[in-house]
Motif scaffolding. Structure first.
Motif, PDB file in Angstrom:
ATOM      1  N   PHE A   1     -18.267   5.817  -0.848  1.00  0.00           N
ATOM      2  CA  PHE A   1     -18.859   6.572  -1.957  1.00  0.00           C
ATOM      3  C   PHE A   1     -17.924   6.625  -3.163  1.00  0.00           C
ATOM      4  O   PHE A   1     -18.379   6.695  -4.295  1.00  0.00           O
ATOM      5  CB  PHE A   1     -19.269   7.965  -1.483  1.00  0.00           C
ATOM      6  CG  PHE A   1     -20.352   7.914  -0.441  1.00  0.00           C
ATOM      7  CD1 PHE A   1     -21.646   7.582  -0.805  1.00  0.00           C
ATOM      8  CD2 PHE A   1     -20.069   8.129   0.889  1.00  0.00           C
ATOM      9  CE1 PHE A   1     -22.650   7.508   0.147  1.00  0.00           C
ATOM     10  CE2 PHE A   1     -21.058   8.057   1.850  1.00  0.00           C
ATOM     11  CZ  PHE A   1     -22.358   7.735   1.475  1.00  0.00           C
ATOM     12  N   HIS A   2     -16.603   6.549  -2.919  1.00  0.00           N
ATOM     13  CA  HIS A   2     -15.656   6.456  -4.039  1.00  0.00           C
ATOM     14  C   HIS A   2     -15.836   5.120  -4.747  1.00  0.00           C
ATOM     15  O   HIS A   2     -15.774   5.048  -5.982  1.00  0.00           O
ATOM     16  CB  HIS A   2     -14.216   6.641  -3.550  1.00  0.00           C
ATOM     17  CG  HIS A   2     -13.873   8.056  -3.231  1.00  0.00           C
ATOM     18  ND1 HIS A   2     -13.761   9.031  -4.195  1.00  0.00           N
ATOM     19  CD2 HIS A   2     -13.638   8.678  -2.043  1.00  0.00           C
ATOM     20  CE1 HIS A   2     -13.465  10.184  -3.640  1.00  0.00           C
ATOM     21  NE2 HIS A   2     -13.389   9.996  -2.325  1.00  0.00           N
ATOM     22  N   ALA A   3     -16.083   4.062  -3.953  1.00  0.00           N
ATOM     23  CA  ALA A   3     -16.339   2.748  -4.551  1.00  0.00           C
ATOM     24  C   ALA A   3     -17.629   2.776  -5.363  1.00  0.00           C
ATOM     25  O   ALA A   3     -17.705   2.211  -6.461  1.00  0.00           O
ATOM     26  CB  ALA A   3     -16.423   1.692  -3.458  1.00  0.00           C
ATOM     27  N   MET A   4     -18.651   3.456  -4.837  1.00  0.00           N
ATOM     28  CA  MET A   4     -19.919   3.574  -5.563  1.00  0.00           C
ATOM     29  C   MET A   4     -19.733   4.386  -6.848  1.00  0.00           C
ATOM     30  O   MET A   4     -20.287   4.038  -7.890  1.00  0.00           O
ATOM     31  CB  MET A   4     -20.973   4.231  -4.672  1.00  0.00           C
ATOM     32  CG  MET A   4     -21.448   3.347  -3.534  1.00  0.00           C
ATOM     33  SD  MET A   4     -22.413   4.258  -2.306  1.00  0.00           S
ATOM     34  CE  MET A   4     -23.893   4.640  -3.219  1.00  0.00           C
ATOM     35  N   ALA A   5     -18.932   5.452  -6.774  1.00  0.00           N
ATOM     36  CA  ALA A   5     -18.665   6.281  -7.958  1.00  0.00           C
ATOM     37  C   ALA A   5     -17.917   5.467  -9.010  1.00  0.00           C
ATOM     38  O   ALA A   5     -18.176   5.611 -10.211  1.00  0.00           O
ATOM     39  CB  ALA A   5     -17.879   7.528  -7.572  1.00  0.00           C
ATOM     40  N   ALA A   6     -16.993   4.617  -8.556  1.00  0.00           N
ATOM     41  CA  ALA A   6     -16.253   3.755  -9.489  1.00  0.00           C
ATOM     42  C   ALA A   6     -17.188   2.755 -10.167  1.00  0.00           C
ATOM     43  O   ALA A   6     -16.946   2.341 -11.301  1.00  0.00           O
ATOM     44  CB  ALA A   6     -15.135   3.021  -8.761  1.00  0.00           C
ATOM     45  N   SER A   7     -18.265   2.386  -9.468  1.00  0.00           N
ATOM     46  CA  SER A   7     -19.278   1.482 -10.042  1.00  0.00           C
ATOM     47  C   SER A   7     -20.341   2.245 -10.820  1.00  0.00           C
ATOM     48  O   SER A   7     -21.398   1.706 -11.128  1.00  0.00           O
ATOM     49  CB  SER A   7     -19.944   0.685  -8.922  1.00  0.00           C
ATOM     50  OG  SER A   7     -18.995  -0.072  -8.221  1.00  0.00           O
ATOM     51  N   ARG A   8     -20.059   3.510 -11.093  1.00  0.00           N
ATOM     52  CA  ARG A   8     -20.927   4.384 -11.890  1.00  0.00           C
ATOM     53  C   ARG A   8     -22.295   4.661 -11.254  1.00  0.00           C
ATOM     54  O   ARG A   8     -23.291   4.816 -11.956  1.00  0.00           O
ATOM     55  CB  ARG A   8     -21.101   3.836 -13.301  1.00  0.00           C
ATOM     56  CG  ARG A   8     -19.790   3.788 -14.043  1.00  0.00           C
ATOM     57  CD  ARG A   8     -20.005   3.312 -15.457  1.00  0.00           C
ATOM     58  NE  ARG A   8     -18.721   3.121 -16.105  1.00  0.00           N
ATOM     59  CZ  ARG A   8     -18.237   3.940 -17.012  1.00  0.00           C
ATOM     60  NH1 ARG A   8     -18.906   5.000 -17.378  1.00  0.00           N
ATOM     61  NH2 ARG A   8     -17.075   3.707 -17.567  1.00  0.00           N
ATOM     62  N   VAL A   9     -22.322   4.727  -9.925  1.00  0.00           N
ATOM     63  CA  VAL A   9     -23.535   5.180  -9.240  1.00  0.00           C
ATOM     64  C   VAL A   9     -23.512   6.696  -9.314  1.00  0.00           C
ATOM     65  O   VAL A   9     -22.649   7.344  -8.723  1.00  0.00           O
ATOM     66  CB  VAL A   9     -23.576   4.688  -7.769  1.00  0.00           C
ATOM     67  CG1 VAL A   9     -24.779   5.262  -7.047  1.00  0.00           C
ATOM     68  CG2 VAL A   9     -23.568   3.172  -7.717  1.00  0.00           C
ATOM     69  N   LYS A  10     -24.443   7.265 -10.080  1.00  0.00           N
ATOM     70  CA  LYS A  10     -24.369   8.690 -10.395  1.00  0.00           C
ATOM     71  C   LYS A  10     -24.542   9.596  -9.179  1.00  0.00           C
ATOM     72  O   LYS A  10     -23.982  10.678  -9.141  1.00  0.00           O
ATOM     73  CB  LYS A  10     -25.401   9.035 -11.468  1.00  0.00           C
ATOM     74  CG  LYS A  10     -25.056   8.393 -12.782  1.00  0.00           C
ATOM     75  CD  LYS A  10     -26.018   8.747 -13.868  1.00  0.00           C
ATOM     76  CE  LYS A  10     -25.568   8.053 -15.152  1.00  0.00           C
ATOM     77  NZ  LYS A  10     -26.459   8.272 -16.247  1.00  0.00           N
ATOM     78  N   SER A  11     -25.305   9.159  -8.196  1.00  0.00           N
ATOM     79  CA  SER A  11     -25.536  10.001  -7.021  1.00  0.00           C
ATOM     80  C   SER A  11     -24.335  10.020  -6.074  1.00  0.00           C
ATOM     81  O   SER A  11     -24.263  10.868  -5.188  1.00  0.00           O
ATOM     82  CB  SER A  11     -26.773   9.522  -6.266  1.00  0.00           C
ATOM     83  OG  SER A  11     -26.589   8.199  -5.807  1.00  0.00           O
ATOM     84  N   ALA A  12     -23.374   9.119  -6.286  1.00  0.00           N
ATOM     85  CA  ALA A  12     -22.221   9.026  -5.387  1.00  0.00           C
ATOM     86  C   ALA A  12     -21.366  10.291  -5.394  1.00  0.00           C
ATOM     87  O   ALA A  12     -20.854  10.710  -4.364  1.00  0.00           O
ATOM     88  CB  ALA A  12     -21.360   7.815  -5.737  1.00  0.00           C
ATOM     89  N   LYS A  13     -21.249  10.932  -6.556  1.00  0.00           N
ATOM     90  CA  LYS A  13     -20.433  12.150  -6.615  1.00  0.00           C
ATOM     91  C   LYS A  13     -21.061  13.269  -5.785  1.00  0.00           C
ATOM     92  O   LYS A  13     -20.358  14.110  -5.225  1.00  0.00           O
ATOM     93  CB  LYS A  13     -20.163  12.593  -8.048  1.00  0.00           C
ATOM     94  CG  LYS A  13     -21.293  13.257  -8.761  1.00  0.00           C
ATOM     95  CD  LYS A  13     -20.837  13.764 -10.124  1.00  0.00           C
ATOM     96  CE  LYS A  13     -21.952  14.533 -10.798  1.00  0.00           C
ATOM     97  NZ  LYS A  13     -21.551  15.090 -12.068  1.00  0.00           N
ATOM     98  N   TYR A  14     -22.384  13.274  -5.659  1.00  0.00           N
ATOM     99  CA  TYR A  14     -23.051  14.269  -4.822  1.00  0.00           C
ATOM    100  C   TYR A  14     -22.803  13.975  -3.342  1.00  0.00           C
ATOM    101  O   TYR A  14     -22.619  14.892  -2.546  1.00  0.00           O
ATOM    102  CB  TYR A  14     -24.548  14.305  -5.127  1.00  0.00           C
ATOM    103  CG  TYR A  14     -24.829  14.853  -6.505  1.00  0.00           C
ATOM    104  CD1 TYR A  14     -24.984  16.212  -6.716  1.00  0.00           C
ATOM    105  CD2 TYR A  14     -24.898  14.005  -7.606  1.00  0.00           C
ATOM    106  CE1 TYR A  14     -25.215  16.723  -7.979  1.00  0.00           C
ATOM    107  CE2 TYR A  14     -25.126  14.497  -8.879  1.00  0.00           C
ATOM    108  CZ  TYR A  14     -25.277  15.856  -9.059  1.00  0.00           C
ATOM    109  OH  TYR A  14     -25.492  16.362 -10.312  1.00  0.00           O
ATOM    110  N   ALA A  15     -22.797  12.690  -3.001  1.00  0.00           N
ATOM    111  CA  ALA A  15     -22.497  12.294  -1.624  1.00  0.00           C
ATOM    112  C   ALA A  15     -21.057  12.676  -1.266  1.00  0.00           C
ATOM    113  O   ALA A  15     -20.793  13.192  -0.174  1.00  0.00           O
ATOM    114  CB  ALA A  15     -22.718  10.798  -1.438  1.00  0.00           C
ATOM    115  N   ILE A  16     -20.127  12.445  -2.191  1.00  0.00           N
ATOM    116  CA  ILE A  16     -18.724  12.816  -1.962  1.00  0.00           C
ATOM    117  C   ILE A  16     -18.600  14.329  -1.795  1.00  0.00           C
ATOM    118  O   ILE A  16     -17.893  14.809  -0.906  1.00  0.00           O
ATOM    119  CB  ILE A  16     -17.828  12.312  -3.129  1.00  0.00           C
ATOM    120  CG1 ILE A  16     -17.780  10.783  -3.127  1.00  0.00           C
ATOM    121  CG2 ILE A  16     -16.426  12.899  -3.037  1.00  0.00           C
ATOM    122  CD1 ILE A  16     -17.203  10.176  -4.389  1.00  0.00           C
TER     123      ILE A  16
END
Length: 193
Positions: free
Chosen positions: A71-86
């Motif tokens: 999810f950190h990798a997804m957040a780095a790729s600007r996937v907005k929902s990743a911060k909620y998963a984290i």
């Protein structure tokens, strides 16, 4: 020297009051709705309550089992929902407690109440009390089997697919946040001057 275990009493008190409030709200809603529907609609509502309990149980398990790194990798790729998963994973004990215990127990209590209301429908059919008791026992057994069997299946899915379940839940939270706080995307609708 052994480290002292710290307990988050604030979370315990919050959970107590949140559970009480949610149980009262859902009980009022279910009681009000169930008194005005047919027996078939009551059974549909009962199945919905069971499915909600199973879904939240699966979410609670997957959050506890998921790894934060993807999810950190997804957040780095600007996937907005990743911060909620984290956020879900970082608060795994609270999320798991809320999903498994708060929602799960409320769903169990409301399904028990729903069984009572469904059994009361049989009064209009002049079914003897002995048979009504047997019907109530049968429905209770079926509900318990569906709940426990469904949660067992949900746990298998949640543990085996924890990343996907947490990602899905993070997306739901992201879109719910947008719906509740539309100012976050109000810039899209600015008038050109």
């Amino acid at each position: 020297m052994k480290k002292k275990q710290r307990f988050n009493f604030r979370w315990v008190i919050r959970t107590f009051f949140l559970t009480f409030l949610l149980a009262v709200i859902f009980s009022i809603i279910s009681e009000t709705l169930l008194r005005k529907v047919s027996i078939f609609a009551a059974f549909a509502m009962l199945l919905t309550i069971i499915m909600i309990g199973i879904f939240f149980d699966a979410v609670g398990i997957s959050v506890a089992a998921a790894d934060e790194k993807p999810f950190h990798a997804m957040a780095a790729s600007r996937v907005k929902s990743a911060k909620y998963a984290i956020m879900l994973i970082k608060n795994a004990s609270k999320v798991s407690n809320f999903c498994n215990d708060v929602i799960g127990d409320i769903a169990g209590i409301i399904s028990g109440t729903t069984i009572g209301i469904i059994v009361s429908f049989f009064d209009q059919y002049n079914i003897p009390d002995t048979y009504q008791a047997l019907i109530a026992i049968g429905i209770s057994g079926l509900v318990a089997a569906l709940t426990v069997g469904g949660k067992a299946l949900g746990k298998e899915i949640a543990i085996g697919n924890a990343k996907q379940v947490v990602d899905f839940t993070g997306r739901i939270l992201y879109y719910a946040h947008l719906a509740v706080q539309p100012k976050t995307y109000i810039g899209l609708f600015k008038r050109s001057v």
